[in-house]
Motif scaffolding. Structure first.
Motif, PDB file in Angstrom:
ATOM      1  N   GLU A 115       2.026   1.920  -3.383  1.00 59.63           N
ATOM      2  CA  GLU A 115       1.144   2.447  -4.237  1.00 59.63           C
ATOM      3  C   GLU A 115       0.651   3.965  -3.985  1.00 59.63           C
ATOM      4  O   GLU A 115       0.902   4.682  -4.825  1.00 59.63           O
ATOM      5  CB  GLU A 115       0.007   1.564  -4.079  1.00 59.63           C
ATOM      6  N   LEU A 116       0.817   4.154  -2.568  1.00 54.31           N
ATOM      7  CA  LEU A 116       0.499   5.461  -2.351  1.00 54.31           C
ATOM      8  C   LEU A 116       1.580   6.452  -2.750  1.00 54.31           C
ATOM      9  O   LEU A 116       1.357   7.649  -3.152  1.00 54.31           O
ATOM     10  CB  LEU A 116       0.362   5.689  -0.989  1.00 54.31           C
ATOM     11  N   CYS A 117       2.778   5.874  -2.638  1.00 51.62           N
ATOM     12  CA  CYS A 117       3.862   6.897  -2.897  1.00 51.62           C
ATOM     13  C   CYS A 117       3.859   6.926  -4.552  1.00 51.62           C
ATOM     14  O   CYS A 117       3.983   8.232  -5.149  1.00 51.62           O
ATOM     15  CB  CYS A 117       5.515   6.236  -2.653  1.00 51.62           C
ATOM     16  N   GLN A 118       3.563   6.324  -5.414  1.00 49.43           N
ATOM     17  CA  GLN A 118       3.609   6.239  -6.819  1.00 49.43           C
ATOM     18  C   GLN A 118       2.354   7.378  -7.104  1.00 49.43           C
ATOM     19  O   GLN A 118       2.668   8.076  -7.951  1.00 49.43           O
ATOM     20  CB  GLN A 118       3.173   4.878  -7.351  1.00 49.43           C
ATOM     21  N   ILE A 119       1.180   7.278  -6.555  1.00 56.31           N
ATOM     22  CA  ILE A 119       0.199   8.164  -6.815  1.00 56.31           C
ATOM     23  C   ILE A 119       0.450   9.480  -6.449  1.00 56.31           C
ATOM     24  O   ILE A 119       0.077  10.448  -7.144  1.00 56.31           O
ATOM     25  CB  ILE A 119      -1.243   7.392  -6.303  1.00 56.31           C
ATOM     26  N   PHE A 120       0.939   9.397  -5.323  1.00 51.19           N
ATOM     27  CA  PHE A 120       1.210  10.824  -4.831  1.00 51.19           C
ATOM     28  C   PHE A 120       2.229  11.392  -5.739  1.00 51.19           C
ATOM     29  O   PHE A 120       2.097  12.999  -6.064  1.00 51.19           O
ATOM     30  CB  PHE A 120       1.788  10.916  -3.458  1.00 51.19           C
ATOM     31  N   VAL A 140       5.257  14.677   1.855  1.00 49.25           N
ATOM     32  CA  VAL A 140       4.426  13.611   1.415  1.00 49.25           C
ATOM     33  C   VAL A 140       5.174  12.460   0.767  1.00 49.25           C
ATOM     34  O   VAL A 140       5.479  11.369   1.297  1.00 49.25           O
ATOM     35  CB  VAL A 140       2.892  13.930   0.624  1.00 49.25           C
ATOM     36  N   TYR A 179       0.594  12.850  -8.778  1.00 49.77           N
ATOM     37  CA  TYR A 179      -0.259  13.628  -8.574  1.00 49.77           C
ATOM     38  C   TYR A 179       0.598  15.126  -8.524  1.00 49.77           C
ATOM     39  O   TYR A 179       0.316  16.166  -9.142  1.00 49.77           O
ATOM     40  CB  TYR A 179      -0.908  13.921  -7.182  1.00 49.77           C
ATOM     41  N   HIS A 200       0.702  -1.142   0.119  1.00 48.65           N
ATOM     42  CA  HIS A 200      -0.016   0.151   0.070  1.00 48.65           C
ATOM     43  C   HIS A 200       0.833   1.181  -0.148  1.00 48.65           C
ATOM     44  O   HIS A 200       0.530   2.176  -0.915  1.00 48.65           O
ATOM     45  CB  HIS A 200      -1.061   0.061   1.223  1.00 48.65           C
ATOM     46  N   PHE A 201       2.036   1.326   0.690  1.00 54.15           N
ATOM     47  CA  PHE A 201       2.640   2.734   0.838  1.00 54.15           C
ATOM     48  C   PHE A 201       3.402   2.602  -0.580  1.00 54.15           C
ATOM     49  O   PHE A 201       3.587   3.820  -0.956  1.00 54.15           O
ATOM     50  CB  PHE A 201       3.522   2.456   1.964  1.00 54.15           C
ATOM     51  N   LEU A 227       7.099   9.053   2.200  1.00 57.09           N
ATOM     52  CA  LEU A 227       6.653   7.956   1.585  1.00 57.09           C
ATOM     53  C   LEU A 227       7.994   7.087   1.022  1.00 57.09           C
ATOM     54  O   LEU A 227       7.828   5.817   1.240  1.00 57.09           O
ATOM     55  CB  LEU A 227       5.696   8.049   0.908  1.00 57.09           C
TER      56      LEU A 227
END
Length: 162
Positions: free
Chosen positions: A29-34, A95, A37, A26-27, A99
């Motif tokens: 994935e979060l890192c890639q999405i942020f 952020v 963004y 999950h982290f 991450l």
């Protein structure tokens, strides 16, 4: 008693493995999405800068009143892009970078878990060997005591690692 404690640690180790795998998935994935963004926001800022430049070019060809209005509009729009730049920088620093740091932390925890599993497996083999020796030669106290001692020593070493 040792069996129960081994089973307890197995459950804890499995829990830790699940937690590390969950964080890793999950982290990441979060890192890639942020990061995506932030890149999109930076691209939007770049496009807005182009728009400000084009408005200024157009303003230079117009009448004085329209020219002043367009220049004021371009200045205000440029100020908005300064805020967008600050947003990009804050997102990167507060952020995305933290991450990213979790990637290293997760790798270290995964290595710790591997070392723990190796120690646990070695301990389980020794326990099995002790049980086998007890069954084969219950009267050979010297061998049983030495196995028992090495097993307890391994158990203490494992507990200290945690």
């Amino acid at each position: 008693m040792l069996r129960r404690s081994l089973e307890n640690r197995d459950a804890q180790t499995r829990q830790l493995q699940d937690a590390v795998t969950n964080v890793e998935k999950h982290f990441g994935e979060l890192c890639q999405i942020f990061a995506a963004y932030v890149r999109k926001t930076a691209r939007l800022r770049d496009k807005a800068d182009l728009l400000v430049n084009e408005i200024n070019v157009y303003a230079s060809t117009e009448t004085p009143n329209l020219k002043q209005g367009l220049k004021n509009f371009a200045d205000e729009f440029a100020k908005l892009q300064d805020y967008r730049q600050a947003e990009v920088e804050r997102l990167e620093a507060k952020v995305v970078e933290p991450l990213k740091a979790y990637g290293t932390i997760v790798k270290m925890k995964r290595d710790d878990l591997k070392a723990t599993l190796t120690a646990r497996n070695r301990e389980a083999k020794q326990l099995t060997q002790l049980e086998r020796t007890r069954q084969r030669n219950p009267s050979d106290r010297h061998v049983i005591v030495s196995f028992d001692f090495s097993l307890k020593k391994c158990f203490v070493r494992y507990a200290v690692q945690k």
